[in-house]
Each structure stands twice: as C-alpha cells, then as structure tokens.
Enzyme design. Sequence first.
Site, PDB file in Angstrom:
ATOM      1  N   LYS A   1       0.859  -1.199  -0.068  1.00  0.00           N
ATOM      2  CA  LYS A   1      -0.081   0.041   0.024  1.00  0.00           C
ATOM      3  C   LYS A   1       0.879   1.302   0.169  1.00  0.00           C
ATOM      4  O   LYS A   1       1.529   1.511   0.919  1.00  0.00           O
ATOM      5  CB  LYS A   1      -0.950  -0.004   1.284  1.00  0.00           C
ATOM      6  CG  LYS A   1      -1.858   1.267   1.289  1.00  0.00           C
ATOM      7  CD  LYS A   1      -2.694   0.983   2.499  1.00  0.00           C
ATOM      8  CE  LYS A   1      -3.531   2.436   3.083  1.00  0.00           C
ATOM      9  NZ  LYS A   1      -4.146   2.144   4.211  1.00  0.00           N
TER      10      LYS A   1
ATOM     11  N   ASP B   1       1.278   4.933   0.259  1.00  0.00           N
ATOM     12  CA  ASP B   1       0.631   5.970   0.483  1.00  0.00           C
ATOM     13  C   ASP B   1       1.215   7.372   0.239  1.00  0.00           C
ATOM     14  O   ASP B   1       2.470   7.542  -0.038  1.00  0.00           O
ATOM     15  CB  ASP B   1       0.320   5.979   2.125  1.00  0.00           C
ATOM     16  CG  ASP B   1      -0.717   6.649   2.755  1.00  0.00           C
ATOM     17  OD1 ASP B   1      -1.528   7.310   1.662  1.00  0.00           O
ATOM     18  OD2 ASP B   1      -1.548   6.099   3.716  1.00  0.00           O
TER      19      ASP B   1
ATOM     20  N   ASP C   1     -10.305   7.565   2.931  1.00  0.00           N
ATOM     21  CA  ASP C   1     -10.169   7.429   4.318  1.00  0.00           C
ATOM     22  C   ASP C   1     -11.684   7.290   4.865  1.00  0.00           C
ATOM     23  O   ASP C   1     -11.729   6.712   6.253  1.00  0.00           O
ATOM     24  CB  ASP C   1      -9.321   8.324   4.995  1.00  0.00           C
ATOM     25  CG  ASP C   1      -7.792   7.902   4.657  1.00  0.00           C
ATOM     26  OD1 ASP C   1      -7.581   6.779   4.279  1.00  0.00           O
ATOM     27  OD2 ASP C   1      -7.193   8.784   5.204  1.00  0.00           O
TER      28      ASP C   1
HETATM   29  C1  GLA Z   1      -3.603   7.628   5.439  1.00  0.00           C
HETATM   30  C2  GLA Z   1      -4.326   6.339   4.890  1.00  0.00           C
HETATM   31  C3  GLA Z   1      -4.864   5.583   5.919  1.00  0.00           C
HETATM   32  C4  GLA Z   1      -3.692   4.907   6.508  1.00  0.00           C
HETATM   33  C5  GLA Z   1      -2.798   6.107   7.130  1.00  0.00           C
HETATM   34  C6  GLA Z   1      -1.681   5.616   8.080  1.00  0.00           C
HETATM   35  O1  GLA Z   1      -4.342   8.185   6.045  1.00  0.00           O
HETATM   36  O2  GLA Z   1      -5.341   6.821   4.100  1.00  0.00           O
HETATM   37  O3  GLA Z   1      -5.394   4.268   5.289  1.00  0.00           O
HETATM   38  O4  GLA Z   1      -2.810   4.093   5.927  1.00  0.00           O
HETATM   39  O5  GLA Z   1      -2.550   7.138   6.277  1.00  0.00           O
HETATM   40  O6  GLA Z   1      -0.921   6.637   8.777  1.00  0.00           O
END
Ligand code: GLA
Length: 737
Positions: free
Chosen positions: A477, A479, A549
């Site tokens: 994932k 980010d 989110d």
């Molecule tokens: C972002 C992502 C979440 C999570 C957080 C972790 O907000 O969108 O899904 O992974 O970071 O810090």
Amino acid sequence: MSIIVNQAKDVFHLQTDHTSYIFRVMENGELGQIYYGKKIHPKEQYNNLITRELHDATPAWTEETPDFQPELLKQEYASLGKGDYRYPAFQLTQASGSRISEFKYQDYNVEDGKKRLSDLPSTFDDTNDGAQTLIIILVDQITGIKLELSYAIFPHQDVIIRSSKFINETDENAVIDAAYSAQLDLPDSNYDLVQFSGTWARERHLFRNKLRPGIQSVNSLRTASSHQENPFVMLARPDTDNDQGEVFGFNLIYSGNFNDSVEVDQFDVSRVLIGINPDEFAWNLKSGESFQTPEAVLSYSDSGMNQLSQQLGDFYTDHLVNPTFAKKERPILINNWEATYFDFDEDKLMTIVKQAHELGIEMFVLDDGWFGKRNDDTTSLGDWFVDNDKFPNGLNHFSQQVHDIGMKFGLWFEPEMISMTSKLYDEHPDWMIGDPKAQLIPSRHQFVLDMAKPEVVDYLFKKIDQVISDTDLDYIKWDMNRNITDMFSLHLDSAHQLELGHRYIKGVYQLYDRLIKAHPDVLFESCASGGGRFDLGLMYYAPQAWTSDDTDAIERLKIQYGTSYGYPLSMMGAHVSAVPNDQTGRITPLETRGTIAYFGDLGYELDITKMTKEELVQVQGQVDFYQRYRKLFQFGKFYRIDDPFEKDGNITSWEVVSPDKKQAIVGRYQILNHPNAPYQRQYFKGLDPDKQYTVNHTSETFWGDELMSAGYFVPKVKKNKNYSSDYSSALFVVEEV
Ligand code: GLA
C-alpha cells in the site's frame, strides 16, 4: 482500418466502432478540427462542416483570405498570438523571447498497435486488439522546432488517446510554457460539465453544471491529482443520463498538477483542453532535447453515461492496467489501521491474522507504524527498517508466520515522505523539498522528499527492494499523506525550478517502475490519505487504489457511486470497518457495511478479535459470498440505477452484470426508514430480455425484460425491536434459470 486519410492527404478520419474523429490541414498549414461524435461515413472533404462566414472586427490570416479568421475556426492544437484569442493548447518562448509560433503540417505516419511511452505511464495494445497510431508532424516555421501530435485509436472501446511531443533539433534553446495533451473544439455549447469534486474523506462527489460563456475549469496545483478535483470530467447534453444521450469523457494519465478546462467562446464554440496545468510549470526545451506530454483519454457515447463508464473501464483493464493483475481476482484483505492505529506488537497482530484466516480472509496488510520508531505520526518517515521493539524477531519472522498460516502479506509504505525526526533527515536534510531560508510548512508533521533528485529515488528503491525481498512481500500500500508546499529544489538551478512538479511525479513513476520490474508479482495499491491521487497515472502501476479514508458505509454510497463514472470497480478498495464509524460516528449494520464494500475490492479494517460470535459468523458469510461472486463484483459490467445525488438521495442502487448476462447482483441501500412508506420497486439493467432468471434463488422465475421494465417488488424493511432499520440494504442475486 481505424485511420482513413483522404486522397489529398489533408483530411484525417479516425474511426472506432461507434465514433468518428475528423480533422484536416487548413489553408494556413495548421490543423483544424472538423468533427467528433457518433460514427459518420468517410468522405474526401467535409466542405459543409468547415464553411465560414466573414465577421467584422476580427483579424484575418492574410489580406487575400479575409474570411480565414483564426478565432472563428475550430482548431486542433491552437497557438496564441496569431488571431485566435482563446486559451491555447501550447505556448513556447524562443531564445529571442518571442512567443509567436507557426507550426505547420509537414507529414504523417500510421503505425499498427500502440507503443508505451518511455518514461510516463501510458496505454498499450499488448493483445493486438486492433489499435492504430497516427502521428502528425508539424514544424514551427520560425524556430524549426518539431511537434508530433499522436492519436492512438482503440476501435473496440471507442477510445482515442492523444498526446504531443515537442522535439528541438535546432541549435537554439526554447522554453515550453504550456503543453496540453489534447484540445477539442466542439461546435456548440449546449453541454453540462460533469465533474467529481470534494475533499479528504468526501472524494469524487458529482457536480453537474451547464456550460456558460468563458472558462470553467477543474484543476489542481497540489502536485497531486487531489481529493479536491479529479482529472476525469464529462460533457453531456442536458438530457443525457446514465441510460441515454450523448456524452464525452475526458481524462489524463497523470498524477500531478492538471487542468481540464472548457472555454465557451463568443460564438458558442466549446474548447476543451486537457493536460498538465500550465500554472507553476515551464520546461526547458534545450537544443537536442524533446518533451513528451502525458496522454489524454477521449471517449464518446450516444447511449448515456453508464455506457461511457463501461467502455472506459474495459479500456483501462485491457490497455492501461499492469497486465499481470488487470484481470486477476484481487485478494480479500484485512488491514490493521483502524483496528490498532499505531498501538500494536507482533502478538496482537497475530491474533488478528489467525482470526482472519479462520474466516477465509486472504491477505493481512500491516499498515503504518512498523518501521523506525513510529509510535505516532511525528517521526520516522524515510527510515524504512523494522522497529525491533514491535517485531523483536524481525519483520521477516512475522511475514513468515503470516505466510505459514496460509495468508498473503502486505505492507504500508509512504515512500515520498520524510519526518524531521528520522535518521534519514539527520543524514540528508537537503533531500527535502523546500527553500531552507524559508519557514517550511508542515502537514501531518511531515515533509516531502525531492523525488526529482535521482539519489532519493535510488535510496528508496534500495530500501523498499530490500524489505520486499526479506519478507517475500505480496502487496504494497503506497501512501502519500500530504500535498507539497514550498516548491523549491536544492538540486535544480534557477532556470529549472518550474520543472519541479513534473520531475517530482516522474520520480514517483520511476520508483514504481523499478520496483515493479524487480518484483513483478507484488500487487500495488495506491493511496493518498484515501483518494487524493485516484487517477489513471497511478492506475498504470497500481491496479487498485484506496478510494477514501472515509469507511462509513453511508458516506461510501456517494463516494463509490461518484468514482464509478470514471473508474472501474476493480480499482476501488472498499473496506468494512467498525462502528461507531471513526470518521462519522455513525452506527450502521454489518450487513450494510458488507453489501456496500462488495462493490469493489473487499477488505476488512477493524479489530476482528473484538467482534461477537454472531458477527464473526456474519463476516464468514460475507467472505464466502464475495469469493463466490468476486469475479462479478470486480470485473462485471457496472450499472448505476438509483442515484444518491438526485432528489433526497435516500435510495441508492447499483448492479453488476456478468458479460454473458447469466448473472447479476443488485445492491440497494436505504438511508432512512420512513414509516408507512409507499411501495417500492427495484428496476434492473443490462439483463438479457429473453432470458429467464430467478431472484435470490427462490422458485419464481422472471423474464429479463420483466425485471428491467416492470421491476421487482421490494418488501419494506422489517421493524426490529433492537435497532432502527435506517441504513438498511438488500442484495438481489439474479441467476439465469
Ligand atoms: C492514510 C491512509 C490510511 C492509513 C494512514 C496511516 O491516512 O489513507 O489508510 O494508511 O494514512 O498513517
């Protein structure tokens, strides 16, 4: 034959199965747009479509051609400064400072297939699906700089891909101040602009507005496609809806600053421009160098927005997404973020892993907090080595346990970021974007690495490559939790500072590319605080993306419905999370959370060890159900039925149908339960009118035409003593008898 060139070699007719795109070489050697829309017959000339009338108070090209008035002509890739006052498709500054260009047609090439671009994400035709590429070559009469306009035609999905390339084979340098990927001049302005806008946790809500004179634009200056706007837009006739009517779709295969604009001029021509945002951008086109724009996607349907979404979704699956994963069913995952946030250790995680495995969940994703000394969001970004306090036996050992149990293992990274409290910052404070003389703006306590600096990309590649190899990783994932401020690179000289945004994004793409080449079996999911970089540039590398989110089921109705206009379900990560929901505080039934998350790549994001026995049974049922119909959910034809953006938005429904129309599933959702409500019917779409079906495996059979035209009676939601029936849902599983 998708590309038809007339005998005089001055009219180019690009045909897909259902559309025609026609342009020509005009008398002044520049290109003029003739037509884009439903397929029409090829002809030698379209004199009627290019007739023009002399207008007063308007400059003409020459004294001898008083009616050749550039601002009245539909152009193909317009410049500024030669009588067309609308916003141009490009702008060059010559060494002399002059910004006048006269690009004239020189030649064309036709190639079978579609090649990938070398350093940008791009479309391809690996499966010989009939694509053809037309390259039009123009040369600037003043500087000698070449311009190649590329048109790739994908006939079966009714898609045309455009991009442009400036090639400087002269001895002088020039600067590109603007270079759009596509321009389209449509002959009238009777369209609605449909855009998908929002913010963090409320991404891609639908907005529809009638075009008005002047410029309307959807854009970003965040060096990310952004939560606020999305590069996908549509122009639809006012009466067009999901099921009928004319609609154009435009998108950009790019993840940085973009601008999609529509300028309605004084004579009601609508000029569409799609490309890199010219604000905060300039590129040095040095002697001997070239500049390639990202690719723009153009598509048209005369059968409504559902059809447009489906043809685009099919197109991305076949011609944009990494073929290793494009059609591969995606694993059901469990992610520990909303379950534990930063508060976990190996033992806690193993209890989740074991429980999840018993329920049939297929992959465990370890989110933020496994590296450096990261117990909150103030430290350690950049320190991509395991935190031995949380994993005393190493990450390798933990991943081994997950694999031994029989689950895949995924890991969170935020490669582009740096915390000031980190080893990386101690060693390389100059790797950050920003002017050291200025007070730098933090966001989530973090700063951004200069991805335009090759050493940074090398460092990240080495670190991530090592972790992938050590842990035998199955999934990442990726980010990106803040937008860039303080745009300044210590590594670029003053003449190149405006290149930083584009160079940054190219650095991101390069890192993706190197990791994928080194580890072709790792599945990537992109994320940017949820859906802040939900775009086609990243879709090329990361077949799926974290949609938002916001995991609240009811909020997800609008988010997923809005997203579905431009992107296929296989791209949308959708998770069941705990209640009360962390973003909204709302309490929704587990059933509804599941039935909404089915329409995407299903995952769980809650502490499964805290669930009751009954809930665990329910989760197991959901996992079984999803596994049985996963192909349909991820790759079926998606139909939007009841629209949450319309009326009071109380009912949403949508549907997936198998390509052979033997199976379909409708999800129907009700926000508030009204007392003594009127009768309701669910109308299906996309079924075979002549097939007979059952609904939810009961004995009665229904004709496809009956379910589509007469509908299916929806019983009212039963009262339940223990909870309100608000936020209820129903699934209708339709199978051919
Ligand atoms: C972002 C992502 C979440 C999570 C957080 C972790 O907000 O969108 O899904 O992974 O970071 O810090």
